[in-house]
Every structure is written in C-alpha cells, then in structure tokens.
Design an enzyme around this catalytic site. Structure first.
Site, PDB file in Angstrom:
ATOM      1  N   ASP A   1      44.177  33.863  45.250  1.00 21.48           N
ATOM      2  CA  ASP A   1      43.605  35.469  44.874  1.00 21.48           C
ATOM      3  C   ASP A   1      42.205  35.161  46.092  1.00 21.48           C
ATOM      4  O   ASP A   1      41.711  33.713  45.738  1.00 21.48           O
ATOM      5  CB  ASP A   1      42.651  35.806  43.994  1.00 21.48           C
ATOM      6  CG  ASP A   1      41.958  35.091  42.409  1.00 21.48           C
ATOM      7  OD1 ASP A   1      40.648  35.490  42.978  1.00 21.48           O
ATOM      8  OD2 ASP A   1      42.914  34.980  41.856  1.00 21.48           O
TER       9      ASP A   1
ATOM     10  N   GLU B   1      34.543  40.936  33.855  1.00 26.34           N
ATOM     11  CA  GLU B   1      34.447  39.550  33.479  1.00 26.34           C
ATOM     12  C   GLU B   1      32.470  39.430  33.294  1.00 26.34           C
ATOM     13  O   GLU B   1      31.534  40.324  33.492  1.00 26.34           O
ATOM     14  CB  GLU B   1      34.458  37.977  34.454  1.00 26.34           C
ATOM     15  CG  GLU B   1      33.990  38.467  35.985  1.00 26.34           C
ATOM     16  CD  GLU B   1      34.298  37.142  36.726  1.00 26.34           C
ATOM     17  OE1 GLU B   1      34.157  36.145  36.714  1.00 26.34           O
ATOM     18  OE2 GLU B   1      35.629  37.057  37.629  1.00 26.34           O
TER      19      GLU B   1
END
Length: 250
Positions: free
Chosen positions: A47, A138
C-alpha cells in the site's frame, strides 16, 4: 499504512520513514523485511501514499507484487496528489488495485467522509482489477486521544455511517483496515462488522495473531511497515491470485 509527506495537519503521522517502538508495540510486533513463513505462497501486495511519489509499477510487478491499495483521501480536506499515477499505473502494470481512505472520525461524519472518498478515488467496478474501497481505522496520529475522543458506541456509529454510504455509492461494503488493539479498545470489541466486511489486519510480526473482535479470518495482512521489497507497506492476500481477482469482482 504508507504515510503521506504533505499532511492535513503537517502530517505528524506514525510509521513514516521510521516507526517508533511504541507504534510497533501497538501493532503487536516488530517490522519484518521478509515474508513470514505463515504467509508463504500467498500473493504479495503493498500500500502506498504520496510518500512514495511516482511509483515504478513495472519494477513492483517484477518484484512479485500482485495487488496494491493506494491512499486517495483523508477526512474531507486531503487528496493524494500522486493518486492518478499510483492507481492507474498499478493497473497498467497488471496489479489488482484499490483505493483507501484515512478516517478522522473527529473531523466530520462517516457519511461525509465516505462521499468525499468515493468522489476522489474510492469508486469500484466489477472488472476483477478493482479492489473494494477500504477505510483505515487506527490510532489518532494528531492527538493523544487514540479513539478520537469517541466512546465505543459513537465509534461504531461512525463506522456504520461510513460503510452504509460506501455501499450506497459503490455497491460494496468497505474493507476495514485496523489492528486488534485499536479495534478492541475503540469499538469496545464490536462484532457488528465481521460478517459483512473483509478484514485488512495490521500486525508486524511472524503471524497475524489474535484478530479484532468478531473476525475469524483475515483477507489482507499488513505484516511490514516499509522495509520489504515493494514500495510502501508490505501485505499478503489470504488466498490465490484467482481468488484475489474473484474478491475484486465481488
């Protein structure tokens, strides 16, 4: 996730060029440069964000990359300036690719952030080359408030709102990127999403470990934060290449 170098708030983000010991501990391990034995034979992926700038996708493919997620947006005010090169370049090189959104639940509603994401890269089509849109949930990189000042009920409500709007606009539920520690802390160990949302689990260790509450299966595992052979963070898909393409098709 791979981090940007042009921040919403000067981008004081975790896991940039180096990852603090505290951040690694929060993700349950230490960075791994090589594929863990538990992931042997699974398709490799990565990513990326604007931190990687213009990616050499032909080289990424040559190094074994088969899929990627590209950061598109954050909150409702940030767009990755390298998104087109990264997203379209990955497809041209033969990688299955998708887009992800970095969620800031304290800035605006889940519905608003989902709409912004889809408008600027988070679309999906059943062509076998486009992964479902993903949302990055997150620890808050801009504040000491790990859960963005929200209690578990409000966090679950925010994720539900984001998910519902993504499904309305694209026809797919978003993939949820998270770690077990953040999820269990900030959603109160919610099991509301596991049956309908694919899990992209972050854990820098030799195995995915205990999964976030509700999930018994990971679809993508981010096992390294940028020290592997592919640009950005290193990931594995829990299946074969043909299964990866079926997952993309939905």
């Amino acid at each position: 996730m791979a981090r940007d170098n042009k921040p919403l708030l000067r981008r004081a983000r975790v896991r940039t060029l180096a990852v603090s010991a505290a951040a690694l501990t929060a993700l349950g391990g230490t960075a791994l440069a090589e594929i863990p034995a538990s992931g042997a034979g699974k398709p490799k992926g990565n990513d990326v964000s604007s931190h990687q700038k213009n990616v050499d996708w032909a080289e990424t493919r040559a190094e074994g990359g088969r899929f990627t997620y590209v950061k598109a947006t954050e909150s409702t005010t940030y767009r990755n300036p390298y998104f087109s090169q990264q997203y379209n370049g990955a497809r041209s090189a033969g990688l299955v690719r998708g887009a992800y959104h970095f969620a800031l639940p304290d800035k605006s509603s889940g519905k608003a952030q989902a709409a912004y994401f889809v408008k600027y890269g988070g679309r999906w089509k059943a062509d076998g080359w486009t992964l479902p849109p993903a949302v990055d949930m997150e620890y808050n990189p801009y504040s000491k408030h790990a859960c963005y000042g929200m209690n578990p009920a409000k966090m679950v409500g925010w994720i539900t709102s984001f998910s519902n709007e993504i499904r309305r606009l694209t026809g797919r539920r978003p993939v949820i990127y998270t770690s077990a520690r953040w999820w269990n802390r900030c959603t109160g160990r919610s099991r509301a999403f596991a049956a309908s949302h694919a899990l992209w689990v972050a854990r820098y260790s030799s195995s995915p470990g205990e999964l976030p509450a509700g999930w018994s299966y990971w679809t993508i595992w981010q096992y390294d934060n940028g020290s592997g052979s592919l640009p950005g963070d290193q990931n594995l898909f829990n299946g074969s290449v043909s299964q990866l393409q079926r997952f993309a098709r939905g």
